[in-house]
Design an enzyme around this catalytic site. Structure first.
Site, PDB file in Angstrom:
ATOM      1  N   VAL A  93       0.847  -1.189   0.000  1.00 25.50           N
ATOM      2  CA  VAL A  93       0.000   0.000   0.000  1.00 25.50           C
ATOM      3  C   VAL A  93       0.881   1.237   0.000  1.00 25.50           C
ATOM      4  O   VAL A  93       1.858   1.317   0.738  1.00 25.50           O
ATOM      5  CB  VAL A  93      -0.937   0.006   1.229  1.00 25.50           C
ATOM      6  CG1 VAL A  93      -1.685   1.330   1.328  1.00 25.50           C
ATOM      7  CG2 VAL A  93      -1.916  -1.136   1.136  1.00 25.50           C
ATOM      8  N   ASP A 106     -15.605 -10.080   6.763  1.00 21.86           N
ATOM      9  CA  ASP A 106     -14.597  -9.805   7.788  1.00 21.86           C
ATOM     10  C   ASP A 106     -14.911  -8.507   8.522  1.00 21.86           C
ATOM     11  O   ASP A 106     -14.047  -7.645   8.690  1.00 21.86           O
ATOM     12  CB  ASP A 106     -13.208  -9.751   7.170  1.00 21.86           C
ATOM     13  CG  ASP A 106     -12.105  -9.915   8.217  1.00 21.86           C
ATOM     14  OD1 ASP A 106     -12.390 -10.518   9.277  1.00 21.86           O
ATOM     15  OD2 ASP A 106     -10.984  -9.438   7.990  1.00 21.86           O
TER      16      ASP A 106
END
Length: 449
Positions: free
Chosen positions: A12, A119
């Protein structure tokens, strides 16, 4: 502009896109042609909701002399994780009702386009610093109707303490290669939001739903379910306590859909009495060597003191919450020398943090070691399996090649995390297999039938 983290499946970056004001979160696959990115892009492209970070762009990056790697860019969100927000803000029941309603609306939008988040948990929720708005993130483990499965039985990606009792009831041991993986539905997302709310309000998880766990019977179809949050924290207003218990109903149909839940939360936030405006936690008396982030919230008198450090450690320090479609390390600051080992060992949400996301938050100086994010495989459980070998008092396992993790002994598998076999679990980007004690041969003269 800079790399903010790297994991087993992606990295990222904070980036700037031409023609887009402000920074964006750029997520780049580590492996060429990673199918996870295509599925995440498809699900996010269907979503347009004020409480879900927007997908801005996606494509393929062609490195010099190498095959193309998929990438995606998303809205950059400045804020902290839900649990870190709660520790700093010390919210009231009414504030929690508003946040949960926003998350329920985000789930409603996800379910409306045929998607499942899979999740939902506090560390996959960001609360923006500017507006206090909640964002549901971490769609890297999401699924939608028609998508091909990418993981092996028994479970898809997720974090064990947030799995529904019906998911755990579907497991049959020993695991066989022919086993059909459990298919989560919308009720699983609602249950996970209930676990999130339970921990947010009480500071700990509800009883475990895993098979053979001593607390498991409360989740049987004839079980009573977990104690209401108000039994653990008397400052939780009765209306909020009741809605959290509803989300944690043993029977999926009793939980209601995300839309129905959002409406109930919004209505309760409007109509709840003055009790709903009392802070859920009491601030500790200041200490020159300690800060609010160093210790769990203080419950009022009359509340059951059931705090467990590893349960609340996931929100310590408001550390940088990043995702990379896999195990992701956050660049650390100086760790506190006074920090208990129990906090460092259990820093992740539920003992594990599942798949990552492409949303980044503004970092806050961490007071603990960097978090680790597990991969799209089956997550390392927060405690040993029944019958699994345990380390001795010095933390050593009986075999030289065995490693002690989360109170159990494990064997490291020399394979890439994306190639973990169904009996392995992922921890910090590495595959591990649990070590079980072999049954001793019978010493009696009883003949086998």
């Amino acid at each position: 502009m800079e790399r903010r983290g790297e994991g087993a499946y992606g990295a990222v970056y904070r980036a700037f896109a031409e023609g887009h004001p402000g920074p964006v979160a750029l997520k780049l696959a580590l492996y060429p042609g990673d199918e996870r990115f295509a599925r995440e892009v498809e699900l996010l492209s269907r979503l347009r909701h004020p409480h879900v970070p927007r997908l801005l762009d996606h494509g393929r990056w062609l490195p010099p002399g190498g095959p193309p790697h998929p990438f995606l860019a998303m809205e950059y969100v400045e804020g902290v994780s839900l649990y870190a927000w709660a520790r700093r803000q010390r919210p009231s029941s009414r504030q929690v009702l508003h946040v949960l309603a926003e998350l329920a609306r985000a789930l409603e939008a996800t379910h409306a386009v045929g998607g499942i988040h899979r999740d939902v948990k506090g560390d996959n929720v960001l609360v923006s610093a500017a507006e206090g708005r909640a964002f549901l993130t971490d769609f890297g483990s999401g699924h939608f109707v028609g998508a091909a499965p990418l993981t092996s039985p028994p479970f898809p990606p997720g974090t064990p303490p947030y799995r529904s009792p019906e998911a755990w009831r579907s497991v049959r041991f020993p695991l066989l290669e022919s086993a059909v993986p459990y298919a989560p539905g919308t009720a699983d997302d609602v249950f996970a939001l209930g676990v999130t709310a339970y921990r947010l309000v009480t500071g700990e998880y509800p009883p475990a739903a895993a098979p053979k766990d001593p607390e498991c019977p409360v989740w049987s179809l004839e079980g009573a379910g977990p104690p209401p949050p108000r039994a653990l924290n008397v400052r939780c207003c009765p209306e909020l306590s009741g809605l959290v218990s509803r989300m944690l109903s043993v029977r999926p149909e009793a939980r209601g859909g995300a839309r129905e839940l959002a409406e109930a939360l919004e209505q309760t936030a409007r109509k709840a009495g003055p009790e709903a405006d009392a802070p859920l936690f009491i601030a500790e008396v200041s200490h020159p060597l300690r800060t609010w982030a160093d210790s769990p919230p203080v419950l009022p008198r009359g509340t059951r003191p059931r705090w467990r450090p590893w349960l609340v450690a996931g929100s310590v320090g408001g550390a940088l919450m990043l995702g990379a479609g896999g195990m992701l390390r956050v660049h650390p600051g100086a760790a506190s020398a006074k920090e208990p080992t129990s906090l460092r060992m259990g820093a992740e949400d539920g003992g594990t943090v599942a798949v990552g996301d492409s949303v980044m938050t503004t970092p806050v100086a961490p007071t603990r070691e960097p978090s680790a994010w597990s991969t799209l495989g089956v997550d390392m459980p927060p405690k040993p399996f029944p019958g699994q070998r345990r380390p001795d008092a010095n933390g050593r396992c009986p075999g030289k090649a065995q490693v002690a993790i989360h109170g159990g002994c494990w064997m490291k598998s020399p394979v890439d995390p994306k190639d973990c076999d169904p009996d392995s679990f992922v921890y910090k980007g590495v595959c591990y297999t649990p070590v079980f004690a072999l049954p001793r041969p019978a010493t009696s003269n009883t003949a086998a039938p």
